[in-house]
Design a protein around this motif. Structure first.
Motif, PDB file in Angstrom:
ATOM      1  N   ASN A 137       0.843  -1.195   0.000  1.00  0.00           N
ATOM      2  CA  ASN A 137       0.000   0.000   0.000  1.00  0.00           C
ATOM      3  C   ASN A 137       0.877   1.243   0.000  1.00  0.00           C
ATOM      4  O   ASN A 137       1.422   1.646   1.032  1.00  0.00           O
ATOM      5  CB  ASN A 137      -0.918   0.000   1.226  1.00  0.00           C
ATOM      6  CG  ASN A 137      -1.845   1.209   1.268  1.00  0.00           C
ATOM      7  OD1 ASN A 137      -1.872   2.006   0.336  1.00  0.00           O
ATOM      8  ND2 ASN A 137      -2.590   1.342   2.353  1.00  0.00           N
ATOM      9  N   GLU A 138       1.008   1.851  -1.161  1.00  0.00           N
ATOM     10  CA  GLU A 138       1.860   3.032  -1.282  1.00  0.00           C
ATOM     11  C   GLU A 138       1.287   4.253  -0.573  1.00  0.00           C
ATOM     12  O   GLU A 138       1.982   5.261  -0.386  1.00  0.00           O
ATOM     13  CB  GLU A 138       2.107   3.358  -2.767  1.00  0.00           C
ATOM     14  CG  GLU A 138       0.955   3.980  -3.522  1.00  0.00           C
ATOM     15  CD  GLU A 138      -0.145   2.997  -3.915  1.00  0.00           C
ATOM     16  OE1 GLU A 138      -1.141   3.433  -4.514  1.00  0.00           O
ATOM     17  OE2 GLU A 138       0.000   1.783  -3.615  1.00  0.00           O
ATOM     18  N   ARG A 197      10.295   4.013  -8.730  1.00  0.00           N
ATOM     19  CA  ARG A 197      10.381   5.282  -8.003  1.00  0.00           C
ATOM     20  C   ARG A 197       9.972   5.058  -6.543  1.00  0.00           C
ATOM     21  O   ARG A 197       9.206   4.134  -6.236  1.00  0.00           O
ATOM     22  CB  ARG A 197       9.430   6.297  -8.637  1.00  0.00           C
ATOM     23  CG  ARG A 197       9.756   6.669 -10.058  1.00  0.00           C
ATOM     24  CD  ARG A 197       8.528   7.099 -10.835  1.00  0.00           C
ATOM     25  NE  ARG A 197       7.718   8.109 -10.181  1.00  0.00           N
ATOM     26  CZ  ARG A 197       7.754   9.414 -10.481  1.00  0.00           C
ATOM     27  NH1 ARG A 197       8.568   9.850 -11.435  1.00  0.00           N
ATOM     28  NH2 ARG A 197       6.980  10.277  -9.865  1.00  0.00           N
ATOM     29  N   LEU A 198      10.433   5.919  -5.665  1.00  0.00           N
ATOM     30  CA  LEU A 198      10.104   5.766  -4.249  1.00  0.00           C
ATOM     31  C   LEU A 198       8.637   6.058  -3.976  1.00  0.00           C
ATOM     32  O   LEU A 198       8.067   5.531  -3.009  1.00  0.00           O
ATOM     33  CB  LEU A 198      11.000   6.662  -3.400  1.00  0.00           C
ATOM     34  CG  LEU A 198      12.483   6.293  -3.421  1.00  0.00           C
ATOM     35  CD1 LEU A 198      13.272   7.220  -2.511  1.00  0.00           C
ATOM     36  CD2 LEU A 198      12.712   4.831  -3.023  1.00  0.00           C
ATOM     37  N   ASP A 199       7.976   6.856  -4.829  1.00  0.00           N
ATOM     38  CA  ASP A 199       6.558   7.097  -4.596  1.00  0.00           C
ATOM     39  C   ASP A 199       5.695   5.891  -4.967  1.00  0.00           C
ATOM     40  O   ASP A 199       4.472   5.921  -4.806  1.00  0.00           O
ATOM     41  CB  ASP A 199       6.075   8.368  -5.303  1.00  0.00           C
ATOM     42  CG  ASP A 199       6.247   8.334  -6.814  1.00  0.00           C
ATOM     43  OD1 ASP A 199       6.568   7.271  -7.370  1.00  0.00           O
ATOM     44  OD2 ASP A 199       6.065   9.396  -7.455  1.00  0.00           O
ATOM     45  N   SER A 200       6.329   4.817  -5.422  1.00  0.00           N
ATOM     46  CA  SER A 200       5.609   3.553  -5.615  1.00  0.00           C
ATOM     47  C   SER A 200       5.287   2.896  -4.276  1.00  0.00           C
ATOM     48  O   SER A 200       4.498   1.951  -4.217  1.00  0.00           O
ATOM     49  CB  SER A 200       6.451   2.581  -6.450  1.00  0.00           C
ATOM     50  OG  SER A 200       7.580   2.134  -5.713  1.00  0.00           O
ATOM     51  N   GLY A 201       5.908   3.375  -3.200  1.00  0.00           N
ATOM     52  CA  GLY A 201       5.764   2.761  -1.887  1.00  0.00           C
ATOM     53  C   GLY A 201       6.985   1.983  -1.466  1.00  0.00           C
ATOM     54  O   GLY A 201       7.039   1.444  -0.355  1.00  0.00           O
ATOM     55  N   ALA A 202       7.986   1.901  -2.344  1.00  0.00           N
ATOM     56  CA  ALA A 202       9.202   1.141  -2.047  1.00  0.00           C
ATOM     57  C   ALA A 202      10.045   1.842  -0.992  1.00  0.00           C
ATOM     58  O   ALA A 202      10.066   3.069  -0.890  1.00  0.00           O
ATOM     59  CB  ALA A 202      10.023   0.962  -3.323  1.00  0.00           C
ATOM     60  N   LEU A 203      10.745   1.041  -0.210  1.00  0.00           N
ATOM     61  CA  LEU A 203      11.686   1.566   0.766  1.00  0.00           C
ATOM     62  C   LEU A 203      12.882   2.188   0.045  1.00  0.00           C
ATOM     63  O   LEU A 203      13.332   1.670  -0.986  1.00  0.00           O
ATOM     64  CB  LEU A 203      12.176   0.439   1.677  1.00  0.00           C
ATOM     65  CG  LEU A 203      13.157   0.825   2.786  1.00  0.00           C
ATOM     66  CD1 LEU A 203      12.444   1.595   3.880  1.00  0.00           C
ATOM     67  CD2 LEU A 203      13.835  -0.415   3.353  1.00  0.00           C
ATOM     68  N   ALA A 204      13.396   3.273   0.605  1.00  0.00           N
ATOM     69  CA  ALA A 204      14.605   3.902   0.062  1.00  0.00           C
ATOM     70  C   ALA A 204      15.815   3.097   0.530  1.00  0.00           C
ATOM     71  O   ALA A 204      16.510   3.454   1.488  1.00  0.00           O
ATOM     72  CB  ALA A 204      14.702   5.349   0.526  1.00  0.00           C
ATOM     73  N   GLY A 205      16.072   1.983  -0.135  1.00  0.00           N
ATOM     74  CA  GLY A 205      17.130   1.067   0.270  1.00  0.00           C
ATOM     75  C   GLY A 205      18.511   1.696   0.164  1.00  0.00           C
ATOM     76  O   GLY A 205      18.800   2.420  -0.791  1.00  0.00           O
ATOM     77  N   ILE A 206      19.379   1.364   1.113  1.00  0.00           N
ATOM     78  CA  ILE A 206      20.739   1.882   1.086  1.00  0.00           C
ATOM     79  C   ILE A 206      21.505   1.293  -0.095  1.00  0.00           C
ATOM     80  O   ILE A 206      22.231   2.010  -0.807  1.00  0.00           O
ATOM     81  CB  ILE A 206      21.469   1.566   2.405  1.00  0.00           C
ATOM     82  CG1 ILE A 206      20.695   2.148   3.597  1.00  0.00           C
ATOM     83  CG2 ILE A 206      22.904   2.091   2.364  1.00  0.00           C
ATOM     84  CD1 ILE A 206      20.517   3.632   3.585  1.00  0.00           C
ATOM     85  N   THR A 207      21.366   0.008  -0.343  1.00  0.00           N
ATOM     86  CA  THR A 207      22.043  -0.610  -1.482  1.00  0.00           C
ATOM     87  C   THR A 207      21.510  -0.046  -2.787  1.00  0.00           C
ATOM     88  O   THR A 207      22.274   0.223  -3.725  1.00  0.00           O
ATOM     89  CB  THR A 207      21.874  -2.137  -1.446  1.00  0.00           C
ATOM     90  OG1 THR A 207      22.280  -2.627  -0.167  1.00  0.00           O
ATOM     91  CG2 THR A 207      22.718  -2.806  -2.523  1.00  0.00           C
ATOM     92  N   ARG A 208      20.205   0.142  -2.874  1.00  0.00           N
ATOM     93  CA  ARG A 208      19.596   0.792  -4.055  1.00  0.00           C
ATOM     94  C   ARG A 208      20.211   2.165  -4.282  1.00  0.00           C
ATOM     95  O   ARG A 208      20.603   2.506  -5.402  1.00  0.00           O
ATOM     96  CB  ARG A 208      18.083   0.916  -3.841  1.00  0.00           C
ATOM     97  CG  ARG A 208      17.343   1.723  -4.907  1.00  0.00           C
ATOM     98  CD  ARG A 208      15.897   1.988  -4.446  1.00  0.00           C
ATOM     99  NE  ARG A 208      15.118   2.685  -5.457  1.00  0.00           N
ATOM    100  CZ  ARG A 208      15.078   4.005  -5.621  1.00  0.00           C
ATOM    101  NH1 ARG A 208      15.815   4.777  -4.839  1.00  0.00           N
ATOM    102  NH2 ARG A 208      14.317   4.541  -6.557  1.00  0.00           N
TER     103      ARG A 208
END
Length: 288
Positions: A137-138, A197-208
């Motif tokens: 759920n974004e 994109r981060l507004d997809s709900g994805a975490l802002a991963g450090i490796t990413r």
């Protein structure tokens, strides 16, 4: 090396009580955490992880974690781990909860609980993944935050493991590709790696984050997606061999997917190149 744990200023055993039974991190999952890669007995990208820990705490409405206290716990755990078994590669987890609170969701302001743990581990060279039947759920109040409320991920990952996979890939509620339960996703199409994109709900991963930075620095074709560029159906292209898939996280680094929904899939050239780049630079730049 066995699991090494530091809780609130003292070393504890894996089976030893270390938190209150009514700590809000236990009763309602009111807390945040970070998992760092350990390389040769040292935490990788610790400064970035601590910055994200603070962002997650702020997103939950928690006071900023005491960074020096957390760093002291990290140092104690790593020193004890190296003393017990020598320099090692593995994982380190930092957990900060809201501390002792009521049985309900209401929070009482007070001292936080800090726990740090480390254990040796080996990263697999590749991943087996399936598509999740459940979306991320974004628009959630905790979208993009790394919280200890992980039940959705536990259920989704168990579903994946029942099918012979080690990760599941989630869409968001509008049908875009989002992330894995504990990883970010990159799709290789037409020779370039593109991540949601981060507004997809994805975490802002450090490796990413580092892969985007280091890839650009090295002149590799790695970027964030444009709006609408990565629908969840892009995984059909991966299954058909027209695209490739990579997962990134602190427990994976840059890990190509070689099996998706029961079908063997190829590894792309850009995927191999970025994996090689990351494996080299993560040991050269300990705290980028």
């Amino acid at each position: 090396m066995s699991l090494v744990i530091w809780a609130e200023g003292r070393m504890v055993g894996a089976g030893e009580a270390a938190m209150s039974a009514v700590d809000h991190g236990i009763t309602v999952g009111d807390g945040v955490f970070e998992t760092c890669t350990v390389l040769d007995g040292q935490a990788f990208a610790l400064t970035r992880h601590l910055a994200r820990l603070a962002r997650s705490a702020d997103g939950l409405g928690l006071e900023a974690p005491d960074e020096q206290k957390v760093r002291d716990g990290v140092a104690a755990v790593l020193q004890e781990s190296v003393r017990a078994g020598g320099a090692f590669d593995g994982r380190l987890r930092i957990t900060v909860t809201a501390g002792v609170g009521p049985l309900g969701s209401g929070r009482v302001e007070g001292a936080q609980t800090v726990v740090v743990a480390a254990q040796d581990s080996v990263m697999a060279p590749a991943s087996r993944a399936v598509r999740s039947p459940w979306p991320r759920n974004e628009r959630s109040a905790v979208a993009g935050l790394k919280t200890t409320s992980y039940a959705e991920n536990v259920v989704a990952l168990a579903h994946a493991k029942d099918q012979g996979a080690d990760e599941t890939i989630l869409p968001n509620t509008v049908g875009d590709l989002c992330e894995g339960t504990g990883s970010n996703v990159f799709v290789e199409r037409d020779g370039e790696l593109v991540t949601p994109r981060l507004d997809s709900g994805a975490l802002a991963g450090i490796t990413r984050e580092l892969l985007l930075e280091w890839g650009a620095e090295a002149g590799l074709p790695v970027r964030a997606a444009r709006a609408g560029e990565l629908p969840f159906t892009v995984l059909d292209e991966v299954s058909a061999g027209a695209a490739q898939l990579v997962l990134t996280s602190s427990g994976r680094n840059v890990q190509p997917v070689t099996w998706l929904d029961g079908v063997d899939v190829a590894v792309g050239d850009a995927s191999r190149a970025t994996r090689e780049l990351f494996e080299k630079l993560c040991r050269e730049r300990l705290d980028p």
